[in-house]
Design a protein around this motif. Structure first.
Motif, short mmCIF file in Angstrom:
data_model
loop_
_atom_site.label_atom_id
_atom_site.label_comp_id
_atom_site.label_asym_id
_atom_site.label_seq_id
_atom_site.Cartn_x
_atom_site.Cartn_y
_atom_site.Cartn_z
N VAL A 516 0.81 -1.28 -0.03
CA VAL A 516 0.00 0.03 -0.04
C VAL A 516 0.72 1.34 -0.15
O VAL A 516 2.15 1.07 0.53
CB VAL A 516 -0.99 -0.08 1.29
N PRO A 517 0.44 2.45 -0.57
CA PRO A 517 1.05 3.78 -0.41
C PRO A 517 1.64 4.03 0.84
O PRO A 517 1.05 3.76 1.87
CB PRO A 517 0.15 4.70 -1.06
N ILE A 518 2.66 4.89 0.71
CA ILE A 518 3.47 5.36 1.98
C ILE A 518 2.63 6.62 2.31
O ILE A 518 2.70 7.61 1.29
CB ILE A 518 4.89 5.38 1.93
N ASN A 548 22.97 12.16 5.39
CA ASN A 548 21.92 11.30 4.64
C ASN A 548 20.85 12.13 4.09
O ASN A 548 20.27 12.80 4.55
CB ASN A 548 21.44 10.22 5.59
N ARG A 549 20.50 11.63 2.58
CA ARG A 549 19.65 12.21 2.07
C ARG A 549 18.91 11.14 1.07
O ARG A 549 19.78 10.36 0.52
CB ARG A 549 19.85 13.49 1.23
N ASN A 550 17.57 10.99 0.83
CA ASN A 550 16.91 10.38 0.03
C ASN A 550 15.59 11.06 -0.17
O ASN A 550 15.38 12.27 0.12
CB ASN A 550 16.83 8.67 0.42
N PRO A 551 14.48 10.34 -1.15
CA PRO A 551 13.70 11.09 -1.51
C PRO A 551 12.43 11.50 -0.28
O PRO A 551 11.63 12.39 -0.60
CB PRO A 551 12.79 9.94 -2.44
N ASN A 580 3.83 11.59 0.34
CA ASN A 580 3.48 10.39 0.15
C ASN A 580 4.28 9.83 -1.07
O ASN A 580 4.57 10.55 -2.00
CB ASN A 580 1.71 10.19 -0.22
N GLN A 581 4.35 8.38 -1.05
CA GLN A 581 5.00 7.55 -1.98
C GLN A 581 4.43 6.40 -2.27
O GLN A 581 3.56 5.94 -1.52
CB GLN A 581 6.56 7.49 -1.83
N PRO A 587 11.48 0.56 0.57
CA PRO A 587 13.22 0.28 1.07
C PRO A 587 13.84 1.78 1.23
O PRO A 587 14.37 1.92 2.39
CB PRO A 587 13.83 -0.32 -0.21
N ALA A 588 13.14 2.76 0.40
CA ALA A 588 13.89 4.08 0.93
C ALA A 588 13.45 4.76 2.10
O ALA A 588 14.06 5.40 2.89
CB ALA A 588 13.52 4.88 -0.23
#
Length: 610
Positions: A516-518, A548-551, A580-581, A587-588
């Motif tokens: 399901v979406p985050i 640290n950086r991610n989406p 939301n993603q 994993p990210a």
């Protein structure tokens, strides 16, 4: 769960639960959602393999218990049937009088105009059924249904929709129920005028819905004479020219003159007349202006008419709570909305959305449950003709929603003393104010102490003070002081941010698949700084920094050491940058939560010299 059944007919609805429990772990399935207060004809039994059974027929026969419902700070009351064991069958049924509009639903459901149910349970369900009588006076939708297959039949004067072998409805962290794929039923009144409008398309339906239903909330039977007219003349004097600045100042002036007693201060709660709510009418703006008291909905209505007096034509947005449902322009149900807000347009700027019912909230603060999801907006050029527009309430930026914590540690022989000052902006500031506003100073301190201790182990709190909760001129802040016991030895660990709430809740189990979406609560910036002096006889060796950086955002943890003053400064900076993603980003997101956990629980090691 063997069976879950809802039956709807004129004057009555019936609910049936049948549960088969096979193990100790399955006993939780006997905890049913809280029964309606006016439930009638309760009949139940707990049956055992040897033929024995316990029967019951009253709410008093059930035990109440709280169960977790979403995050670590949320719970619901569930009812537990008597005599539950690890090997039994529970059967419960009850009726409820449909005393709402057209006798289709109970009055407690928006006066019988609208009700919604999600089929499925925390345990696998063999069959979930909805039975609706022919010639039922209300309309209904079945939505969702990625989980399970529907069977649609007619029997005995009822239309019967069944879903078989539904899987367990898991409590998935950082998700919203409308995206879990389980079937959802909505029953609602469709007025004749709107039935006719359906044939002319969605735009025609929503235009008619505004004219027939929504507009009356703002324009019909509203008393704007007498005291209100005088108040409006006073409040609109000398406002700024720019529309958004004009609207902000007008709202500030309204809050300074009229008290929103839906969210009272402690002193206001005491002074409120005992029968105030018995004869309160939100549309009596004259009476509210004279008394200086109004409800949250009354504040919105009063602000709407003040905008009219100030020559500002707002937009009206109808919102759906994303934890309950998601607005769909093509699902033609005028009763699905939970809240209204007002929007102010200005050339060259994004619309400014205001919620006058949020007492002392900064302009632009809208509850997160309405953000980053579709909404229905009505616009007008002349206050008479209103046009429906599909919209999206964008999530407020991380720089708007802020939390900052300033720690000062004093490292002693047996314990570390700490003091922390916390400041907030945007929604976090409103949330903190809402938590403490209605309490006396002593109770504010008690609540703060309890909340702080929940987030830290082995803390001894000696000071907890909430500042400016009832002062609209200043943002809420608080101060906490205390100590953290430690073990002596050559190696000494220092926790820089004891008791600090983390930017995001980190669930215990992250290594699980995701479909399901985050969905995150809201975008936010979370910063913390800690300073302490290294005691004589100890050495500070700077640890590795975290960058640290991610989406989903950034997590930065750094240290600085002044060898002359023997002073260590630790800085934490976290930004939640994605609301939301899709499930493919799981994993990210797990990585992002791992960074938060590492940064917030990280300790600094001091070693003895020599």
């Amino acid at each position: 769960m063997i069976e879950e059944r809802y039956r709807f007919q004129l004057m009555e609805m019936e609910t049936v639960y049948r549960v088969r429990i096979f193990s100790e772990e399955g006993r939780g399935a006997a905890a049913l959602p809280d029964l309606p207060k006016n439930a009638q004809g309760i009949k139940g039994r707990t049956a055992y393999p040897d033929g024995r059974e316990i029967t019951f027929d009253s709410r008093k026969d059930f035990a109440e218990r709280k169960v977790e419902a979403g995050g670590r700070d949320y719970s619901q009351v569930h009812m537990v049937a008597p005599g539950v064991t690890s090997d039994c069958v529970i059967e419960v049924r009850w009726r409820e009088r449909s005393d709402g509009y057209l006798s289709g639903l109970p009055k407690r459901m928006v006066n019988g105009l609208y009700g919604a149910w999600t089929l499925g349970n925390p345990y696998p369900t063999r069959v979930a059924t909805v039975e609706i009588a022919k010639h039922f006076p209300l309309a209904f939708y079945m939505t969702g249904g990625r989980v399970g297959m529907a069977e649609d039949t007619e029997r005995g004067g009822f239309r019967i929709i069944s879903y078989r072998n539904l899987p367990a409805m898991e409590n998935i962290p950082y998700s919203i129920p409308p995206t879990n794929g389980f079937p959802r039923m909505e029953i609602f009144w469709q007025p004749d005028d709107l039935i006719r409008a359906i044939h002319n398309g969605n735009d025609a339906y929503w235009t008619e819905a505004f004219d027939r239903i929504f507009k009356s909330d703002y324009e019909e039977s509203v008393d704007t004479g007498g005291a209100f007219r005088r108040l409006a003349a006073e409040l609109v004097k000398g406002l700024p020219e720019a529309p958004q600045a004009r609207a902000k100042e007008l709202l500030a002036r309204l809050e300074a003159r009229i008290k929103n007693v839906s969210v009272p201060t402690a002193s206001e709660k005491k002074a409120l007349p005992k029968n105030f709510w018995d004869d309160y009418e939100s549309k009596r703006l004259d009476k509210a202006a004279a008394s200086g008291l109004a409800s949250a909905s009354g504040m919105r209505l009063m602000y709407y008419h003040l905008l009219k007096a100030a020559g500002i034509l707002p937009k009206i947005a109808k919102l759906v709570d994303r934890d309950q449902n998601l607005f769909n322009y093509g699902r033609l149900n005028a009763w699905q909305f939970h809240h209204d807000i007002l929007g102010i347009a200005e050339p060259g700027k994004d619309d400014l959305w205001l919620d006058p019912g949020n007492r002392y909230a900064a302009p632009g603060v809208i509850h997160p449950d309405y953000q980053a999801v579709p909404m229905l907006v009505f616009e007008s050029q002349d206050w008479k003709t209103w046009k429906p527009v599909r919209g999206m309430l964008q999530a407020t930026k991380p720089t708007f929603n802020t939390r900052s914590y300033a720690y000062e540690l004093h490292l002693g022989e047996d314990s570390d003393q700490f003091e922390v000052r916390a400041q907030f902006g945007g929604y976090p500031e409103y949330s903190e104010r809402f938590r403490y506003l209605s309490h006396e100073a002593a109770d504010q301190s008690r609540l703060l102490k309890e909340e702080f201790e929940k987030h830290g182990k082995n803390l001894i709190i000696s000071k907890a003070v909430v500042l400016d909760a009832a002062n609209p001129g200043k943002p809420v802040s608080w101060e906490v002081g205390g100590s953290l016991e430690r073990e002596s030895g050559r190696r000494r660990e220092v926790l820089p941010f004891p008791g600090m709430p983390w930017p995001l809740w980190v669930p215990d189990k992250l290594d699980v698949p995701r479909t399901v979406p985050i969905v995150l609560p809201y975008l936010a910036s979370h910063t913390a700084v800690c300073t302490f002096e290294v005691p004589r006889g100890y050495r500070f060796d700077p640890p590795n920094e975290l960058r640290n950086r991610n989406p989903f955002g950034t997590v930065i943890w750094t240290t600085r050491y002044d060898s002359q003053a023997r002073k260590v400064t630790i800085q934490l900076s976290t930004e939640v940058a994605s609301i939301n993603q899709g499930s493919g980003y799981w994993p990210a997101f797990r990585e992002f939560l791992g960074w938060i956990q590492e940064a917030c629980s990280r300790t600094v090691v001091l070693t003895r010299e020599g």
